[in-house]
Enzyme design. Structure first.
Site, short mmCIF file in Angstrom:
data_model
loop_
_atom_site.label_atom_id
_atom_site.label_comp_id
_atom_site.label_asym_id
_atom_site.label_seq_id
_atom_site.Cartn_x
_atom_site.Cartn_y
_atom_site.Cartn_z
N SER A 1 16.21 137.54 70.89
CA SER A 1 17.66 137.43 70.75
C SER A 1 17.95 136.37 69.69
O SER A 1 17.71 135.17 69.92
CB SER A 1 18.28 137.03 72.08
OG SER A 1 19.57 136.48 71.85
N HIS B 1 17.31 141.77 68.78
CA HIS B 1 18.47 141.85 69.68
C HIS B 1 19.61 140.97 69.15
O HIS B 1 19.44 139.76 68.94
CB HIS B 1 18.02 141.36 71.07
CG HIS B 1 19.04 141.46 72.16
ND1 HIS B 1 19.23 142.59 72.93
CD2 HIS B 1 19.92 140.54 72.65
CE1 HIS B 1 20.18 142.36 73.83
NE2 HIS B 1 20.62 141.12 73.68
N ASP C 1 23.44 139.62 69.88
CA ASP C 1 24.45 139.46 70.93
C ASP C 1 25.82 139.37 70.29
O ASP C 1 26.13 138.42 69.57
CB ASP C 1 24.14 138.19 71.73
CG ASP C 1 22.93 138.41 72.63
OD1 ASP C 1 22.98 139.36 73.44
OD2 ASP C 1 21.94 137.68 72.49
N MET D 1 29.75 139.03 70.72
CA MET D 1 30.71 138.47 71.70
C MET D 1 32.09 138.35 71.07
O MET D 1 32.19 137.95 69.90
CB MET D 1 30.24 137.09 72.15
CG MET D 1 28.83 137.08 72.69
SD MET D 1 28.33 135.42 73.15
CE MET D 1 26.65 135.71 73.71
N HIS E 1 23.91 144.27 71.47
CA HIS E 1 24.39 144.18 72.85
C HIS E 1 25.86 143.80 72.78
O HIS E 1 26.20 142.67 72.42
CB HIS E 1 23.53 143.12 73.56
CG HIS E 1 24.00 142.76 74.94
ND1 HIS E 1 23.61 141.59 75.56
CD2 HIS E 1 24.81 143.40 75.82
CE1 HIS E 1 24.15 141.53 76.76
NE2 HIS E 1 24.90 142.61 76.95
N MET F 1 29.06 142.65 74.01
CA MET F 1 29.79 141.96 75.08
C MET F 1 31.23 141.84 74.59
O MET F 1 31.73 140.74 74.31
CB MET F 1 29.14 140.59 75.34
CG MET F 1 27.79 140.72 76.03
SD MET F 1 26.79 139.23 75.84
CE MET F 1 26.06 139.58 74.25
N MET G 1 21.46 142.50 83.43
CA MET G 1 21.70 141.11 83.01
C MET G 1 21.17 140.17 84.09
O MET G 1 21.47 140.33 85.28
CB MET G 1 23.20 140.85 82.80
CG MET G 1 23.84 141.60 81.64
SD MET G 1 23.07 141.32 80.02
CE MET G 1 23.24 139.54 79.86
N PHE H 1 26.37 133.22 76.77
CA PHE H 1 25.65 132.09 76.17
C PHE H 1 24.15 132.32 76.27
O PHE H 1 23.68 132.90 77.25
CB PHE H 1 26.00 130.78 76.90
CG PHE H 1 27.48 130.51 76.92
CD1 PHE H 1 28.09 129.88 75.84
CD2 PHE H 1 28.26 130.93 77.99
CE1 PHE H 1 29.46 129.67 75.84
CE2 PHE H 1 29.63 130.72 78.00
CZ PHE H 1 30.24 130.08 76.92
N GLY I 1 20.33 130.52 76.60
CA GLY I 1 19.77 129.33 77.24
C GLY I 1 20.25 129.08 78.66
O GLY I 1 20.13 127.96 79.15
N ASP J 1 17.81 140.96 80.36
CA ASP J 1 18.40 140.07 79.36
C ASP J 1 18.95 138.82 80.02
O ASP J 1 19.88 138.88 80.82
CB ASP J 1 19.52 140.83 78.63
CG ASP J 1 20.08 140.04 77.45
OD1 ASP J 1 19.55 138.95 77.13
OD2 ASP J 1 21.05 140.53 76.84
N GLY J 2 18.35 137.68 79.65
CA GLY J 2 18.86 136.38 80.10
C GLY J 2 17.80 135.55 80.80
O GLY J 2 17.27 135.94 81.84
C1 DX5 Z 1 23.55 136.35 77.01
C2 DX5 Z 1 22.86 137.20 75.97
C3 DX5 Z 1 21.37 137.06 75.94
C4 DX5 Z 1 20.88 135.70 75.60
C5 DX5 Z 1 19.40 135.60 75.79
O1 DX5 Z 1 24.91 136.52 76.88
O2 DX5 Z 1 23.16 138.55 76.20
O3 DX5 Z 1 20.80 138.03 75.08
O4 DX5 Z 1 21.20 135.31 74.29
O5 DX5 Z 1 19.01 134.30 75.53
P1 DX5 Z 1 18.11 133.47 76.54
O6 DX5 Z 1 16.78 134.16 76.55
O7 DX5 Z 1 18.07 132.13 75.92
O8 DX5 Z 1 18.76 133.49 77.88
ZN ZN Z 2 21.96 140.09 75.01
#
Ligand code: DX5
Ligand code: ZN
Length: 224
Positions: free
Chosen positions: A12, A37, A39, A41, A70, A72, A141, A147, A149, A177-178
């Site tokens: 990601s 990947h 993200d 948002m 992805h 969101m 998820m 976010f 981390g 994911d996450g």
């Molecule tokens: C969360 C994202 C994830 C995230 C993964 O909203 O969809 O893809 O960035 O990052 P880590 O592996 O750091 O949780």
């Molecule tokens: Zn993601």
């Protein structure tokens, strides 16, 4: 899941050094990444804003790895063609944002992309029942999206097992994911996930090749 299938690791890029995004993508490709990947948002469906079309389009030329966006975002239907145009190959939408989910998934496939069905940790898995057969992959998820981390929510293991049961013998894959790191990637695989999104678990390392090898060694691939 067909157990002969290789586990796919999808870095990601949210956790990468975005001032050097192109180089970071090339570096994780060299380290053995399978998918990139992104993200996306919108500050509405999730409480954060990340990146959009011009960025994806500009790094499309640095790699031929599949791009997985992805979404969101609220009302993702408005933007499916744009994600195709900028070079995405896989597109996941959240069940929570799609009142006509079968239409959305089928439109993604008509556009020539793999269609992903994502679900938040707090949403009932039964909401997937009417849509699962239209998805190429389900995104379970393991954090509340918004976010990188964040701390992994262990309830995700049971949720993956449940989704795996619902999938039965069909070829639908499961992306988790996450919060995936080398210490929990094996358990995620054992529960039934076969596409692992890894953000900080990879990019916080100073040696991507070593970390990628260590992630793979923590899965059943180590014994094949
Ligand atoms: C969360 C994202 C994830 C995230 C993964 O909203 O969809 O893809 O960035 O990052 P880590 O592996 O750091 O949780
Ligand atoms: Zn993601």
């Amino acid at each position: 899941m067909s157990r002969e299938n290789r586990i796919s690791i999808a870095p990601s890029i949210l956790a990468s050094d975005l001032s050097r995004l192109g180089e970071e993508i090339v570096a994780v490709e060299k380290a053995g990444a399978d998918i990139i990947h992104f993200d996306i948002m919108d500050g509405h469906f999730v409480p954060n804003i990340s990146i959009g079309f011009p960025i994806i389009e500009s790094v499309r030329k640095v790699t031929s790895l599949p791009f997985d966006a992805h979404l969101m975002i609220s009302e993702p239907d408005r933007f499916l063609e744009d994600f195709k145009r900028v070079g995405c190959n896989w597109l996941s939408v959240h069940i929570e944002t799609c009142p006509h989910i079968n239409r959305t998934l089928n439109r993604i496939k008509e556009l020539g992309m793999k269609a992903g069905l994502a679900i938040n940790p707090g949403s009932a898995l039964s909401s997937l029942d009417g849509a699962m057969s239209d998805a190429d992959f389900v995104v379970v998820m393991s954090v509340n999206p918004g976010f990188g981390g964040q701390k992994f929510l262990p309830a995700a293991y049971d949720r993956i097992r449940e989704v795996r049961k619902k999938i039965g013998t069909s070829k639908t894959r499961i992306q988790i994911d996450g919060g995936i790191k080398k210490h929990n990637i094996g358990a995620a695989e054992a529960a039934g996930a076969d596409i692992m999104v890894v953000g900080t678990g990879l990019f916080s390392s100073t040696n991507y090749s070593e970390m990628m090898a260590s992630l793979r060694n923590s899965t059943s691939e180590a014994s094949r």
